[in-house]
Write a protein that holds these residues in place. Structure first.
Motif, mmCIF file in Angstrom:
data_model
loop_
_atom_site.group_PDB
_atom_site.id
_atom_site.type_symbol
_atom_site.label_atom_id
_atom_site.label_comp_id
_atom_site.label_asym_id
_atom_site.label_seq_id
_atom_site.Cartn_x
_atom_site.Cartn_y
_atom_site.Cartn_z
ATOM 1 N N GLN A 177 59.234 14.227 18.050
ATOM 2 C CA GLN A 177 58.495 13.868 19.269
ATOM 3 C C GLN A 177 58.856 12.447 19.687
ATOM 4 O O GLN A 177 58.043 11.674 20.205
ATOM 5 C CB GLN A 177 56.982 14.022 19.066
ATOM 6 C CG GLN A 177 56.539 15.476 19.005
ATOM 7 C CD GLN A 177 56.787 16.213 20.325
ATOM 8 O OE1 GLN A 177 56.181 15.908 21.353
ATOM 9 N NE2 GLN A 177 57.706 17.173 20.327
ATOM 10 N N LYS A 178 60.120 12.102 19.468
ATOM 11 C CA LYS A 178 60.632 10.777 19.784
ATOM 12 C C LYS A 178 62.156 10.840 19.708
ATOM 13 O O LYS A 178 62.696 11.540 18.845
ATOM 14 C CB LYS A 178 60.088 9.789 18.746
ATOM 15 C CG LYS A 178 60.520 8.367 18.937
ATOM 16 C CD LYS A 178 59.917 7.485 17.844
ATOM 17 C CE LYS A 178 60.465 6.082 17.998
ATOM 18 N NZ LYS A 178 59.771 5.119 17.195
ATOM 19 N N PHE A 179 62.828 10.113 20.584
ATOM 20 C CA PHE A 179 64.287 10.099 20.533
ATOM 21 C C PHE A 179 64.766 9.261 19.354
ATOM 22 O O PHE A 179 64.228 8.193 19.081
ATOM 23 C CB PHE A 179 64.874 9.554 21.836
ATOM 24 C CG PHE A 179 64.730 10.512 22.982
ATOM 25 C CD1 PHE A 179 65.553 11.624 23.087
ATOM 26 C CD2 PHE A 179 63.759 10.310 23.950
ATOM 27 C CE1 PHE A 179 65.407 12.520 24.132
ATOM 28 C CE2 PHE A 179 63.600 11.198 24.998
ATOM 29 C CZ PHE A 179 64.428 12.314 25.092
ATOM 30 N N GLY A 180 65.767 9.764 18.656
ATOM 31 C CA GLY A 180 66.364 9.044 17.533
ATOM 32 C C GLY A 180 67.832 9.422 17.453
ATOM 33 O O GLY A 180 68.296 10.300 18.169
ATOM 34 N N PRO A 181 68.600 8.756 16.569
ATOM 35 C CA PRO A 181 70.021 9.050 16.448
ATOM 36 C C PRO A 181 70.238 10.564 16.276
ATOM 37 O O PRO A 181 69.422 11.202 15.610
ATOM 38 C CB PRO A 181 70.443 8.294 15.185
ATOM 39 C CG PRO A 181 69.421 7.214 15.025
ATOM 40 C CD PRO A 181 68.143 7.760 15.604
ATOM 41 N N PRO A 182 71.262 11.126 16.912
ATOM 42 C CA PRO A 182 72.380 10.489 17.619
ATOM 43 C C PRO A 182 72.101 10.020 19.055
ATOM 44 O O PRO A 182 73.025 9.588 19.736
ATOM 45 C CB PRO A 182 73.442 11.599 17.630
ATOM 46 C CG PRO A 182 72.663 12.867 17.633
ATOM 47 C CD PRO A 182 71.439 12.593 16.809
ATOM 48 N N PHE A 183 70.871 10.096 19.541
ATOM 49 C CA PHE A 183 70.543 9.506 20.852
ATOM 50 C C PHE A 183 70.855 8.014 20.782
ATOM 51 O O PHE A 183 70.524 7.354 19.799
ATOM 52 C CB PHE A 183 69.053 9.700 21.152
ATOM 53 C CG PHE A 183 68.600 9.069 22.452
ATOM 54 C CD1 PHE A 183 68.702 9.761 23.641
ATOM 55 C CD2 PHE A 183 68.086 7.777 22.467
ATOM 56 C CE1 PHE A 183 68.274 9.185 24.843
ATOM 57 C CE2 PHE A 183 67.662 7.191 23.660
ATOM 58 C CZ PHE A 183 67.759 7.905 24.845
ATOM 59 N N SER A 184 71.512 7.489 21.820
ATOM 60 C CA SER A 184 71.916 6.085 21.803
ATOM 61 C C SER A 184 71.080 5.248 22.754
ATOM 62 O O SER A 184 70.940 5.594 23.927
ATOM 63 C CB SER A 184 73.393 5.971 22.205
ATOM 64 O OG SER A 184 73.721 4.619 22.436
ATOM 65 N N VAL A 185 70.526 4.150 22.240
ATOM 66 C CA VAL A 185 69.799 3.228 23.122
ATOM 67 C C VAL A 185 70.783 2.241 23.767
ATOM 68 O O VAL A 185 70.394 1.389 24.546
ATOM 69 C CB VAL A 185 68.674 2.454 22.390
ATOM 70 C CG1 VAL A 185 67.550 3.390 21.987
ATOM 71 C CG2 VAL A 185 69.214 1.697 21.191
ATOM 72 N N GLY A 186 72.073 2.400 23.448
ATOM 73 C CA GLY A 186 73.080 1.485 23.962
ATOM 74 C C GLY A 186 73.752 1.948 25.245
ATOM 75 O O GLY A 186 74.580 1.244 25.808
ATOM 76 N N ARG A 187 73.406 3.143 25.721
ATOM 77 C CA ARG A 187 74.000 3.570 26.984
ATOM 78 C C ARG A 187 72.923 4.118 27.915
ATOM 79 O O ARG A 187 71.884 4.585 27.465
ATOM 80 C CB ARG A 187 75.089 4.611 26.758
ATOM 81 C CG ARG A 187 74.689 5.805 25.914
ATOM 82 C CD ARG A 187 75.895 6.675 25.647
ATOM 83 N NE ARG A 187 76.334 7.283 26.887
ATOM 84 C CZ ARG A 187 76.324 8.588 27.124
ATOM 85 N NH1 ARG A 187 75.861 9.413 26.204
ATOM 86 N NH2 ARG A 187 76.740 9.069 28.270
#
Length: 196
Positions: A34-44
């Motif tokens: 219930q939350k974004f985490g890797p491999p989701f990137s906060v760098g793009r």
């Protein structure tokens, strides 16, 4: 520019839904935690869209590579409005920016990009009103992940059902199952900034 720009969304007093399409690897983590985490990137930059049909048009009903999973991400309205307040349109518009140079400078510094595109019918045809999509850049994406997200729902089974109805020529049945959307009340101080 088409005739009307309005934000249509599924919202309540404190929250609203934005739609995103992802590959399995990102969607599985997001739905489970219930939350974004890797491999989701906060760098793009990540783009959020309150229009379900616009995302369906963009992801070709989940058929595009890397966009197979459709997520309904419920976020705080305070976060959405904070993003809009930092947003800069992706193209120069005299009413919103004054001069092309002022727009260029603002756009280069902006942590949020705002783009308007024709809203779509269930069959993908353009409509006479525009739908908003908002690109969250590195400066703000952490707030989206940490503070704004209320819940994440996997709508992929619904998308597959809708797609089956459409493939079988039952657009009316598909239309009845669409997520509800109403015109979102945009704070008056943001109207000009958003080119509305």
């Amino acid at each position: 520019m088409s005739s009307v720009r309005e934000i249509r969304a599924d919202f309540d007093r404190v929250s609203m839904v934005v739609y995103q399409a992802y590959p399995d690897a990102i969607a599985d983590v997001a739905v489970r935690q219930q939350k974004f985490g890797p491999p989701f990137s906060v760098g793009r930059m990540t783009w959020i869209k309150p229009s379900f049909l616009w995302l369906m048009h963009r992801s070709n009903w989940g058929r595009k590579s890397g966009q197979e999973r459709t997520l309904a991400v419920r976020i705080r309205r305070s976060g959405w409005e904070a993003a809009l307040g930092e947003g800069v349109l992706t193209g120069y518009e005299p009413k919103a920016h004054g001069t092309p140079e002022a727009w260029r400078q603002a756009f280069e510094r902006a942590s949020v990009h705002v783009q308007w595109d024709p809203e779509r019918t269930v069959r993908g045809a353009g409509l006479p009103h525009d739908s908003i999509q908002v690109g969250l850049g590195r400066g703000i994406i952490q707030r989206f992940v940490e503070d704004w997200v209320v819940s994440i729902t996997d709508l992929t089974p619904l998308v597959q059902k809708l797609r089956k109805h459409l493939d079988e020529g039952h657009a009316d049945q598909a239309t009845r199952l669409l997520p509800r959307e109403a015109v979102y009340p945009v704070p008056v101080e943001l109207v000009r900034r958003l080119g509305m």
